[in-house]
Design a protein around this motif. Structure first.
Motif, short mmCIF file in Angstrom:
data_model
loop_
_atom_site.label_atom_id
_atom_site.label_comp_id
_atom_site.label_asym_id
_atom_site.label_seq_id
_atom_site.Cartn_x
_atom_site.Cartn_y
_atom_site.Cartn_z
N ARG A 1 -10.83 41.72 8.06
CA ARG A 1 -11.75 42.53 7.27
C ARG A 1 -11.79 41.96 5.86
NH1 ARG A 1 -9.12 48.26 7.75
NH2 ARG A 1 -10.43 48.73 5.96
N THR A 2 -12.84 42.29 5.11
CA THR A 2 -13.01 41.73 3.77
C THR A 2 -12.28 42.52 2.70
OG1 THR A 2 -15.06 42.99 3.52
CG2 THR A 2 -15.24 40.73 4.34
N ASP A 3 -11.97 43.78 2.97
CA ASP A 3 -11.27 44.58 1.97
C ASP A 3 -10.33 45.55 2.68
OD1 ASP A 3 -13.40 45.98 3.09
OD2 ASP A 3 -13.57 47.34 1.38
N GLY A 4 -9.35 46.07 1.93
CA GLY A 4 -8.43 47.06 2.48
C GLY A 4 -7.30 46.48 3.30
N ARG A 5 -7.12 45.15 3.28
CA ARG A 5 -6.05 44.58 4.10
C ARG A 5 -4.67 45.00 3.61
NH1 ARG A 5 -6.13 38.59 3.97
NH2 ARG A 5 -7.17 38.83 1.97
N VAL A 6 -4.51 45.11 2.30
CA VAL A 6 -3.21 45.51 1.74
C VAL A 6 -2.85 46.93 2.16
CG1 VAL A 6 -1.90 45.90 -0.37
CG2 VAL A 6 -3.42 43.92 -0.20
N SER A 7 -3.83 47.83 2.13
CA SER A 7 -3.56 49.21 2.52
C SER A 7 -3.18 49.30 4.00
CB SER A 7 -4.78 50.10 2.24
OG SER A 7 -5.90 49.66 2.98
N VAL A 8 -3.83 48.48 4.84
CA VAL A 8 -3.46 48.44 6.26
C VAL A 8 -2.03 47.92 6.41
CG1 VAL A 8 -3.96 47.38 8.50
CG2 VAL A 8 -5.83 48.16 7.05
N LEU A 9 -1.69 46.89 5.65
CA LEU A 9 -0.33 46.33 5.70
C LEU A 9 0.70 47.36 5.28
CD1 LEU A 9 1.54 43.90 6.12
CD2 LEU A 9 1.09 43.25 3.75
N ARG B 1 -19.81 50.04 -2.24
CA ARG B 1 -18.55 49.49 -1.72
C ARG B 1 -18.63 47.96 -1.74
NH1 ARG B 1 -19.19 48.34 4.06
NH2 ARG B 1 -21.04 49.38 4.89
N VAL B 2 -17.46 47.34 -1.71
CA VAL B 2 -17.37 45.88 -1.70
C VAL B 2 -17.57 45.38 -0.27
CG1 VAL B 2 -15.90 43.89 -2.14
CG2 VAL B 2 -15.85 45.85 -3.70
N LEU B 3 -18.48 44.43 -0.10
CA LEU B 3 -18.73 43.85 1.22
C LEU B 3 -17.88 42.61 1.46
CD1 LEU B 3 -22.63 44.15 1.35
CD2 LEU B 3 -20.97 45.64 2.45
N ALA B 4 -17.69 41.82 0.43
CA ALA B 4 -16.89 40.59 0.55
C ALA B 4 -16.43 40.16 -0.83
CB ALA B 4 -17.70 39.48 1.21
N GLN B 5 -15.30 39.46 -0.85
CA GLN B 5 -14.76 39.00 -2.13
C GLN B 5 -13.96 37.74 -1.88
OE1 GLN B 5 -12.44 41.95 -4.18
NE2 GLN B 5 -12.89 41.06 -6.18
N GLY B 6 -14.15 36.73 -2.71
CA GLY B 6 -13.44 35.47 -2.53
C GLY B 6 -13.72 34.52 -3.66
N ASP B 7 -13.37 33.24 -3.45
CA ASP B 7 -13.58 32.24 -4.49
C ASP B 7 -15.05 32.05 -4.82
OD1 ASP B 7 -10.86 31.86 -4.50
OD2 ASP B 7 -10.91 30.14 -3.15
N GLY B 8 -15.92 32.34 -3.84
CA GLY B 8 -17.35 32.16 -4.06
C GLY B 8 -18.01 33.32 -4.76
N GLY B 9 -17.24 34.34 -5.14
CA GLY B 9 -17.79 35.48 -5.86
C GLY B 9 -17.57 36.79 -5.13
N THR B 10 -18.21 37.83 -5.63
CA THR B 10 -18.08 39.17 -5.07
C THR B 10 -19.43 39.67 -4.60
OG1 THR B 10 -16.25 39.67 -6.59
CG2 THR B 10 -17.35 41.53 -5.55
N THR B 11 -19.46 40.21 -3.39
CA THR B 11 -20.67 40.78 -2.82
C THR B 11 -20.47 42.28 -2.64
OG1 THR B 11 -21.07 38.71 -1.63
CG2 THR B 11 -22.33 40.64 -0.94
N GLU B 12 -21.35 43.07 -3.24
CA GLU B 12 -21.22 44.52 -3.19
C GLU B 12 -22.49 45.17 -2.64
OE1 GLU B 12 -18.78 45.95 -7.01
OE2 GLU B 12 -20.54 44.75 -7.53
N LEU B 13 -22.31 46.32 -2.03
CA LEU B 13 -23.43 47.18 -1.66
C LEU B 13 -23.68 48.10 -2.84
CD1 LEU B 13 -25.26 47.66 0.81
CD2 LEU B 13 -23.72 49.52 1.47
N VAL C 1 -33.15 51.91 -0.65
CA VAL C 1 -32.13 52.56 -1.48
C VAL C 1 -30.92 51.65 -1.63
CG1 VAL C 1 -30.54 54.52 -1.63
CG2 VAL C 1 -32.89 54.87 -0.85
N LEU C 2 -30.51 51.04 -0.52
CA LEU C 2 -29.33 50.19 -0.54
C LEU C 2 -29.71 48.74 -0.77
CD1 LEU C 2 -27.33 51.70 2.45
CD2 LEU C 2 -26.90 52.02 0.01
N LEU C 3 -29.03 48.11 -1.71
CA LEU C 3 -29.25 46.71 -2.03
C LEU C 3 -27.91 45.98 -2.03
CD1 LEU C 3 -31.65 47.26 -5.06
CD2 LEU C 3 -32.35 46.55 -2.77
N VAL C 4 -27.97 44.68 -2.02
CA VAL C 4 -26.77 43.85 -2.10
C VAL C 4 -26.76 43.14 -3.43
CG1 VAL C 4 -25.51 41.90 -1.11
CG2 VAL C 4 -26.64 43.53 0.40
#
Length: 464
Positions: free
Chosen positions: A430-438, A30-42, A54-57
């Motif tokens: 939150r870092t993701d899913g804001r549009v779906s909440v809206l 899943r995506v942990l954060a996303q922005g101008d500085g890049g994308t951080t994923e699990l 098992v889990l890495l970033v």
């Protein structure tokens, strides 16, 4: 595993193919954060390696913003050399290296490679809430707990600074409070100090926590991180919003903060770098002197906030087929719990402070939405007045009630909700899913309007 040095050199076709193969060997969770500085994923490896979590970033940073040398300094061997160098200068005595304590408080980098337009770092995932989440859930931390956290961050900074790296983004969102204490994450804008430079090439950092010199006044160095750490300590002690004008004085005026600790925070956050503590070790010694007799050797995270869907994520990473059945349900429940914690009552003051701290584009969008809502509300108010006092059709008063309801709907559907979404307030923090909440919220408001319309029709039918 491809050699790191070969991956960081100007990649020829063979090295580029190797980097792409390596990148493809990870399964996104899943995506942990996303922005101008890049994308951080699990992520997880398709073929797990013995002795590796098992889990890495996986953090993918745009090439113009990524500092390869700063990430290379995080390699275990180089950090160990830096710790030895720190010991030679007396730092190891004041700030025990986290490695010597058996706990690494910096990202443990597993892979570092370059794609055509980005630098990618893969490092261990640390389970736990961020300091920002912890303070929002619990409120201000006890002084002993906050000081212990700050001292642990000094442990992380000592070897980092000894290696010549300046983090530049020490903020509550980049501090994870795990079961074994504080961990400093996200070196996305870290840089190596350059002798003779007058200022940094990029002016980045988290507003409210970044040192003044990060905005072009001078080159950043270890003292810049000391400033940020002092601001983080003030935030942990007061839970004050850095966008608030009173943030700087909150710790100085709090009755829960001792005079000695106030002096430490004041010196750490001095405007002039030469007036601050000159190293993480010096700051740690000052903090240690303020807590004589206080047990602050451990920072305990909130029990309910230690795991955010990790069980589901691990199932998803370890066995994709089993996750389709079992892991997804576990993860969904954890995410719902997290969302419930993030839903807070948003006050008008919160809205104003977030607006002041927002970027120019976000401010412009908020102003346009507010103007549209104001114009629509005035138009509907005038229409309602005419329906009540100068009716031209029967049942004008009922139409006026519907008009008032329509005005309220416009205010929420086109004003409050989208503005909160843009400013990441309340349930949108939150870092993701804001549009779906809206979308869900807009659907609820639309159902409310439809119900009001139905009630108005029923009232007209009964009276008529």
């Amino acid at each position: 595993m491809p050699a790191i040095d070969s991956m960081l050199a100007d990649p020829d076709d063979q090295a580029l193919l190797a980097a792409m193969d390596l990148d493809d060997s990870f399964v996104p969770v899943r995506v942990l954060a996303q922005g101008d500085g890049g994308t951080t994923e699990l992520v997880a490896r398709r073929e797990p390696r013995p002795g590796e979590p098992v889990l890495l970033v996986r953090k993918c940073m745009p090439a113009p913003l990524a500092n390869e040398s700063a990430w290379r300094a995080l390699q275990v061997a180089e950090l160990a050399d830096a710790c030895d160098a720190a010991g030679a200068h007396g730092e190891a005595t004041a700030v025990p290296a986290a490695k010597a304590a058996g706990v690494s408080r910096l990202p443990h980098v597993r892979e570092l490679y370059r794609l055509p337009d980005a630098l990618v770092a893969v490092y261990d995932y640390v389970e736990g809430p961020t300091l920002r989440e912890l303070v929002r859930e619990r409120g201000p931390l006890a002084p002993g707990c906050a000081v212990a956290l700050a001292r642990q961050l000094c442990q992380a900074l000592a070897p980092l600074h000894a290696a010549g790296v300046v983090h530049r983004d020490i903020a509550p969102g980049n501090v994870v409070v795990a079961a074994d204490g504080a961990h400093l994450i996200d070196l996305g804008i870290a840089r190596m100090r350059v002798d003779g430079a007058s200022h940094d090439t990029t002016r980045l950092g988290t507003w409210g926590f970044a040192a003044p010199e990060q905005y072009g006044f001078a080159q950043t160095d270890a003292r810049s991180d000391v400033f940020s750490l002092g601001r983080v300590l003030a935030y942990a002690l007061t839970a004050a919003d850095p966008a608030d004008a009173s943030f700087g004085s909150a710790a100085q005026e709090s009755p829960l903060v001792s005079p000695a600790l106030r002096k430490v925070i004041k010196k750490a956050t001095a405007f002039e770098p030469s007036a601050r503590y000159q190293s993480a070790g010096e700051l740690e010694r000052a903090l240690a002197a303020t807590i004589a007799g206080v047990d602050s050797t451990r920072v305990e995270p909130a029990a309910s906030a230690v795991s955010y869907g990790v069980a589901g994520d691990a199932a998803r990473a370890g066995d994709a087929h089993a996750a389709d059945v079992a892991g997804t349900a576990v993860d969904a429940r954890a995410l719902r719990d997290r969302d419930a914690r993030l839903v807070e009552h948003v006050r008008a003051r919160d809205l104003w402070m977030a607006f002041r701290a927002a970027g120019a584009g976000t401010k412009a969008a908020c102003v346009l939405l507010a103007a549209f809502v104001a114009f629509s509300t005035v138009l509907l108010a005038v229409s309602c007045w005419y329906m009540v006092f100068r009716p031209t059709v029967a049942y004008g008063q009922y139409s006026a009630v519907l008009g008032v309801g329509l005005a309220v709907w416009v205010a929420f559907a086109f004003g409050w909700e989208p503005v909160c979404c843009l400013l990441r307030l309340g349930r949108y923090d939150r870092t993701d899913g804001r549009v779906s909440v809206l979308v869900r919220r807009e659907g609820m408001h639309l159902l409310w309007l439809a119900a009001l319309f139905a009630l108005d029709i029923v009232a007209v039918a009964i009276v008529g």
